[in-house]
Structures are given as C-alpha cells and as structure tokens.
Design a protein around this motif. Structure first.
Motif, PDB file in Angstrom:
ATOM      1  N   LEU A 195      53.280  14.955 -11.122  1.00  0.00           N
ATOM      2  CA  LEU A 195      53.339  13.908 -12.137  1.00  0.00           C
ATOM      3  C   LEU A 195      52.409  12.753 -11.744  1.00  0.00           C
ATOM      4  CD1 LEU A 195      57.160  13.993 -12.950  1.00  0.00           C
ATOM      5  CD2 LEU A 195      55.298  14.362 -14.581  1.00  0.00           C
ATOM      6  N   PRO A 196      52.013  11.905 -12.687  1.00  0.00           N
ATOM      7  CA  PRO A 196      51.073  10.816 -12.364  1.00  0.00           C
ATOM      8  C   PRO A 196      51.740   9.648 -11.654  1.00  0.00           C
ATOM      9  CG  PRO A 196      51.630  10.766 -14.691  1.00  0.00           C
ATOM     10  CD  PRO A 196      52.254  12.025 -14.141  1.00  0.00           C
ATOM     11  N   GLY A 197      52.305   9.927 -10.497  1.00  0.00           N
ATOM     12  CA  GLY A 197      53.015   8.926  -9.716  1.00  0.00           C
ATOM     13  C   GLY A 197      54.063   9.602  -8.850  1.00  0.00           C
ATOM     14  N   MET A 198      54.918   8.787  -8.243  1.00  0.00           N
ATOM     15  CA  MET A 198      55.940   9.313  -7.348  1.00  0.00           C
ATOM     16  C   MET A 198      57.244   9.587  -8.082  1.00  0.00           C
ATOM     17  SD  MET A 198      56.736  10.260  -4.282  1.00  0.00           S
ATOM     18  CE  MET A 198      55.419   9.595  -3.250  1.00  0.00           C
ATOM     19  N   ILE A 199      57.809  10.763  -7.856  1.00  0.00           N
ATOM     20  CA  ILE A 199      59.088  11.131  -8.448  1.00  0.00           C
ATOM     21  C   ILE A 199      60.213  10.504  -7.621  1.00  0.00           C
ATOM     22  CG2 ILE A 199      60.630  13.036  -9.054  1.00  0.00           C
ATOM     23  CD1 ILE A 199      58.110  14.814  -9.260  1.00  0.00           C
ATOM     24  N   LEU A 200      61.048   9.704  -8.269  1.00  0.00           N
ATOM     25  CA  LEU A 200      62.151   9.047  -7.573  1.00  0.00           C
ATOM     26  C   LEU A 200      63.506   9.658  -7.908  1.00  0.00           C
ATOM     27  CD1 LEU A 200      61.161   5.263  -7.716  1.00  0.00           C
ATOM     28  CD2 LEU A 200      60.708   6.956  -5.931  1.00  0.00           C
ATOM     29  N   GLN A 201      63.528  10.551  -8.879  1.00  0.00           N
ATOM     30  CA  GLN A 201      64.785  11.259  -9.176  1.00  0.00           C
ATOM     31  C   GLN A 201      64.482  12.628  -9.769  1.00  0.00           C
ATOM     32  OE1 GLN A 201      68.268   9.188 -10.904  1.00  0.00           O
ATOM     33  NE2 GLN A 201      68.270  10.732 -12.507  1.00  0.00           N
TER      34      GLN A 201
ATOM     35  N   PHE B 166      62.281  11.722 -12.990  1.00  0.00           N
ATOM     36  CA  PHE B 166      61.860  10.367 -13.342  1.00  0.00           C
ATOM     37  C   PHE B 166      60.869   9.905 -12.286  1.00  0.00           C
ATOM     38  CE2 PHE B 166      65.700  10.693 -15.812  1.00  0.00           C
ATOM     39  CZ  PHE B 166      65.447   9.910 -16.945  1.00  0.00           C
ATOM     40  N   TYR B 167      59.702   9.430 -12.743  1.00  0.00           N
ATOM     41  CA  TYR B 167      58.645   9.049 -11.805  1.00  0.00           C
ATOM     42  C   TYR B 167      58.151   7.633 -12.106  1.00  0.00           C
ATOM     43  CZ  TYR B 167      55.152   9.542 -15.483  1.00  0.00           C
ATOM     44  OH  TYR B 167      54.416   9.347 -16.635  1.00  0.00           O
ATOM     45  N   THR B 168      57.571   6.996 -11.099  1.00  0.00           N
ATOM     46  CA  THR B 168      56.949   5.683 -11.278  1.00  0.00           C
ATOM     47  C   THR B 168      55.459   5.769 -10.984  1.00  0.00           C
ATOM     48  OG1 THR B 168      56.865   3.393 -10.489  1.00  0.00           O
ATOM     49  CG2 THR B 168      57.571   5.046  -8.902  1.00  0.00           C
ATOM     50  N   ASP B 169      54.658   5.124 -11.818  1.00  0.00           N
ATOM     51  CA  ASP B 169      53.210   5.088 -11.561  1.00  0.00           C
ATOM     52  C   ASP B 169      52.830   3.909 -10.672  1.00  0.00           C
ATOM     53  OD1 ASP B 169      53.554   2.980 -13.303  1.00  0.00           O
ATOM     54  OD2 ASP B 169      52.290   3.798 -14.898  1.00  0.00           O
ATOM     55  N   LYS B 170      53.833   3.173 -10.168  1.00  0.00           N
ATOM     56  CA  LYS B 170      53.566   2.066  -9.239  1.00  0.00           C
ATOM     57  C   LYS B 170      53.389   2.570  -7.805  1.00  0.00           C
ATOM     58  CE  LYS B 170      53.851  -0.878 -12.525  1.00  0.00           C
ATOM     59  NZ  LYS B 170      52.584  -1.411 -13.105  1.00  0.00           N
ATOM     60  N   ILE B 171      53.733   3.812  -7.564  1.00  0.00           N
ATOM     61  CA  ILE B 171      53.483   4.435  -6.262  1.00  0.00           C
ATOM     62  C   ILE B 171      52.379   5.462  -6.477  1.00  0.00           C
ATOM     63  CG2 ILE B 171      54.452   5.753  -4.350  1.00  0.00           C
ATOM     64  CD1 ILE B 171      57.167   4.590  -5.015  1.00  0.00           C
ATOM     65  N   LEU B 172      51.229   5.231  -5.860  1.00  0.00           N
ATOM     66  CA  LEU B 172      50.018   5.982  -6.197  1.00  0.00           C
ATOM     67  C   LEU B 172      49.860   7.278  -5.419  1.00  0.00           C
ATOM     68  CD1 LEU B 172      47.525   2.976  -6.491  1.00  0.00           C
ATOM     69  CD2 LEU B 172      48.881   4.075  -8.277  1.00  0.00           C
TER      70      LEU B 172
ATOM     71  N   PHE C 153      50.851  -2.135  -6.604  1.00  0.00           N
ATOM     72  CA  PHE C 153      50.901  -0.691  -6.436  1.00  0.00           C
ATOM     73  C   PHE C 153      51.066  -0.356  -4.954  1.00  0.00           C
ATOM     74  CE2 PHE C 153      48.605  -1.351 -10.388  1.00  0.00           C
ATOM     75  CZ  PHE C 153      49.211  -0.437 -11.232  1.00  0.00           C
ATOM     76  N   ILE C 154      51.783   0.723  -4.689  1.00  0.00           N
ATOM     77  CA  ILE C 154      52.068   1.147  -3.318  1.00  0.00           C
ATOM     78  C   ILE C 154      51.280   2.412  -3.003  1.00  0.00           C
ATOM     79  CG2 ILE C 154      53.865   1.910  -1.727  1.00  0.00           C
ATOM     80  CD1 ILE C 154      55.863   0.316  -3.328  1.00  0.00           C
ATOM     81  N   THR C 155      50.651   2.439  -1.843  1.00  0.00           N
ATOM     82  CA  THR C 155      49.861   3.607  -1.444  1.00  0.00           C
ATOM     83  C   THR C 155      50.456   4.350  -0.253  1.00  0.00           C
ATOM     84  OG1 THR C 155      48.452   2.213  -0.058  1.00  0.00           O
ATOM     85  CG2 THR C 155      47.718   2.615  -2.320  1.00  0.00           C
ATOM     86  N   SER C 156      51.361   3.683   0.490  1.00  0.00           N
ATOM     87  CA  SER C 156      52.002   4.367   1.607  1.00  0.00           C
ATOM     88  C   SER C 156      53.365   3.741   1.866  1.00  0.00           C
ATOM     89  CB  SER C 156      51.138   4.290   2.871  1.00  0.00           C
ATOM     90  OG  SER C 156      51.156   2.983   3.415  1.00  0.00           O
ATOM     91  N   GLY C 157      54.241   4.515   2.517  1.00  0.00           N
ATOM     92  CA  GLY C 157      55.580   4.020   2.818  1.00  0.00           C
ATOM     93  C   GLY C 157      56.550   5.166   3.018  1.00  0.00           C
ATOM     94  N   THR C 158      57.823   4.837   2.902  1.00  0.00           N
ATOM     95  CA  THR C 158      58.872   5.853   2.992  1.00  0.00           C
ATOM     96  C   THR C 158      59.858   5.662   1.848  1.00  0.00           C
ATOM     97  OG1 THR C 158      60.312   4.514   4.416  1.00  0.00           O
ATOM     98  CG2 THR C 158      58.703   5.947   5.515  1.00  0.00           C
ATOM     99  N   ILE C 159      60.484   6.740   1.450  1.00  0.00           N
ATOM    100  CA  ILE C 159      61.507   6.700   0.403  1.00  0.00           C
ATOM    101  C   ILE C 159      62.744   7.406   0.929  1.00  0.00           C
ATOM    102  CG2 ILE C 159      62.091   7.292  -1.979  1.00  0.00           C
ATOM    103  CD1 ILE C 159      59.091   7.511  -2.539  1.00  0.00           C
TER     104      ILE C 159
END
Length: 257
Positions: free
Chosen positions: A188-194, A171-177, A26-32
C-alpha cells in the motif's frame, strides 16, 4: 478593539500554520509496536464438526472454562531505508491448550526489502524452522474512502483477498514513507497500522509508533532455518498434511500467512 481583533486573527493564522506543519510531518524510519489479538473460541469452534464432535466438544468446553477468549501477542516492526523487519516479542507463558489453535500463535520473523520487492521469512512449523527467500506477496488492494484513527495517525482503509479465500481489511497511513506492515502484509502507499482477517477472527493493530533514527545495520534478514521458496514451502505443507482432510485447512492458512 481593532488591535485585539488583529491579534486574534494573527494568532489563529499562526495556529493553523502550526497544525499544517505538524500534519505534513513524514516519517522515514522508526519502530512500530503491534498487538495481535485472536478470538480463540471462534477459531477453535470452526474445527468442531459432526465427525469429531464426540471428542472435540469436551476439549472446547474445557478450553472455555480455563482460558480467556482472546489471546494477545506483541511484536515490533522496525523500518527504514525502504526495509522492514517484523519480529515477534518472546512470551514466557505459552499454555499448551493454545496448541490446538495454531492461527493464534506468532512465530514468524519477516524481513522485507521494499525497493527490490523481496523478503526473507523465518517460519516455525511444528518442530521445524523454515527460511523462505522469495519475492514479496502480490496483493491486489482496493483502496476505499473510509478512514480511522490508529496509534495517532489517520489511516485509510484498503481491502483484499489472499490465499484465494482469506478476506483482508487493512488501514494504512501515508505519513510513514515505507510501504510495509505487520507479518507479510505490504503493497500500500504507506505503512499499514492495522490488519484484520474478519473471517479468521484475527487482528493486528499498532499501539505505538516511535519516530526515531534506525541504524541500517539493524535491518538484517533472519538466517536460521531450512531454505525454501514460497512454492517449495507450499509443496512441503501439502505433502505433510495431505491425509488431514478439511482439518488441514486452518493449519495451512496459518502457516502461509
């Protein structure tokens, strides 16, 4: 032969555990890194009607001859500590022909504090800059079973309606917290990637996720602009465009996104 079979089974079990370990990261910080793609032809054509076609049609035809159908703009979302900061990438070549298609522009810098459900949005409206300090947008998402691979992550689809009539597909991923996303799309319960606005012919899509440590001091809200709330900002838009008729709707939605 028996020893070979045991070796193969052990290898498969170890490989399976490795895959599971990767999948549980799981990822808690970064850039997209995001790309916003707008179908200029489709957006512009909606503003052509029987009342203005005498002068708008020639402009539209000229636009199709001189400009590509899609305008693509880049941006970066920095996240960590339950905060996000969405910043458009500056562009050097701003063609004036695109000035007719305000929805295709990208000038918002948006800071979101997920923990307090608050945001600070710096928005450019024509020649003026506003600084909106308010709560985050409440979006009534409906999560579905559909999934899609985006930027290396399996993402789940969610649908919603904003601004009374704008249909949103995310579309979101729950792997990014961190519960964030491009522009002001969150919740949403995670990060929206699209994010796609199908009827508006606009889509934001993540092209790369960087799993890196982000100093909390870099996640600070923008500071420049005329301070307003979402309510007073809407009132300002209403007053400025009250005589524009139906033509104002495309501008109104673009500025409020």
């Amino acid at each position: 032969m028996k020893n070979i079979l045991i070796t193969i089974i052990c290898f498969l079990l170890l490989s399976g555990n490795f895959v599971l370990a990767q999948d549980s990261h799981f990822i808690t910080s970064g850039t997209i890194e995001f790309e916003k793609s707008s179908n200029i032809y489709a957006i512009f054509s909606r503003n052509v009607n029987k009342d203005n076609e005498a002068y708008m049609k020639p402009v539209f035809e000229q636009l199709k001859k001189t400009q590509p159908q899609f305008k693509v703009l880049k941006s970066t979302l920095t996240f960590g500590y339950n905060k996000t900061l969405f910043v458009p990438t500056p562009t050097e070549n701003q063609n004036s022909s695109f000035g007719y298609v305000v929805a295709a522009e990208q000038s918002n810098t948006i800071y979101t504090d997920v923990a307090t459900s608050s945001s600070v949005a710096q928005k450019g409206v024509f020649e003026e800059t506003f600084l909106l300090k308010d709560s985050t947008r409440k979006i009534n998402w409906k999560i579905t079973d559909e999934t899609r691979e985006i930027a290396g992550y399996t993402c789940r689809r969610a649908n919603a309606l904003i601004l009374d009539s704008v249909y949103v597909v995310a579309f979101y991923t729950d792997k990014i917290l961190v519960s964030g996303g491009p522009e002001s799309f969150t919740g949403l319960p995670g990060m929206i990637l699209q994010v796609a606005l199908p009827h508006e012919n606009i889509i934001w899509r993540a092209t790369k996720v960087n799993d890196i440590k982000i100093p909390e001091t870099t996640l600070i809200p923008p500071k420049k602009g005329k301070v307003a709330t979402n309510k007073t900002f809407r009132a300002t838009l209403d007053g400025a465009m009250k005589s524009w008729g139906n033509y104002a709707q495309s501008y109104y939605k673009a500025f409020l996104l």
